[in-house]
Design a protein around this motif. Sequence first.
Motif: not given
Length: 361
Positions: A44, A82, A85, A140-141, A144, A147, A186, A189-190
Amino acid sequence: MNNVNKYIKVSFANNVFLTLIKLFFGYISKSKTLIADGVHCASDMLTDIIGYIGNVISSKKPDVNHPFGHGKAEYITSIFISIFIIILSVKIFINSFTPTYKIDNYYILLISFISIVTKYFISNLLIKKGKILNSNILVTSGTESKYDVLSSTFAFIFILLSFYQDKCSLLKYADTIGSIVISIMTFKVGISLFILNFNSSLGEVDIKKESKNNIKNILCKYKEIKNIRRITILKYGTYRMLIIDIEVKGRMSINKFYELDQKIKYDIKSLYTKGVNSVKVDVKGKIIYIIIDVEDGTSKIDAEGYAVKSLEKFTAEELDYYDIQFMVTSKNEKEVEGQSKIYPIAGAKKAKNSQVIWTNN
């Protein structure tokens, strides 16, 4: 740009803090779950740096090569985030199968709890501000980080379960399972962020009914408009390009058409205090628009002749009914020192009139 970067800095500071304490206490306690969660936070932190750079690029003003601005840099930046990630999730998954140690340090539960609380508030802040500022990077941030709240919650649960492995032999795998669960989350999410931003980079249309209804309300106040054929809102990162296709009542002079065009653009831009880069209005009524691009070196007289010759393609009835406007350009026209450019050349022919008037003669 400044507002977006301000919130990116807040997120970055929070991620630095959480990364340091999670990795430090994770290695001391030999907790794979807490280390995995710390690596997640480190990702992050790095994505915040990428997001900051991407926002600086996307906020640049339009230029000759990028007439609609650099807003799509947001999507490219988010795609890189992404991918990073996804790679990180695979790394966490592999590390999950390293030797397992008994964990008996209860303070790491406090670390996980602090992470859950701070990430919850940060994620809500980023998503909320991202929607207000039309920033894909912030959304987007924030997504992330949202999650991260779940991953930290799972980390808390599995670390807690690992404390009781003496009472239940199966719980000795709790730390490993916790690390695997975080890696899977993770990865998910990516993939989700990659698909979302990849589709947006290809040219996404804003389909919000509220946005179109606001524009329709503005257009409906003009008596000159007969029909609203199409309203298209294209996304360019934080900016939007509006393409409006309308039909006007009866015939309209060039001056009246220009006035209507400017009024509509002004009213729509006033509706959006930020985020709208350009507005293109295509007014269709009893006017035919002819745009001709000629080769470099074509004289003004020849260019006007080409335009007039195009009238041969119309019937006598059409020439009597329609006003015709010409725009002659030369995209490859070279500048000659000491001489002004010839192009563009604009002209117009009124209905029932055979004469073409060139406005820059």
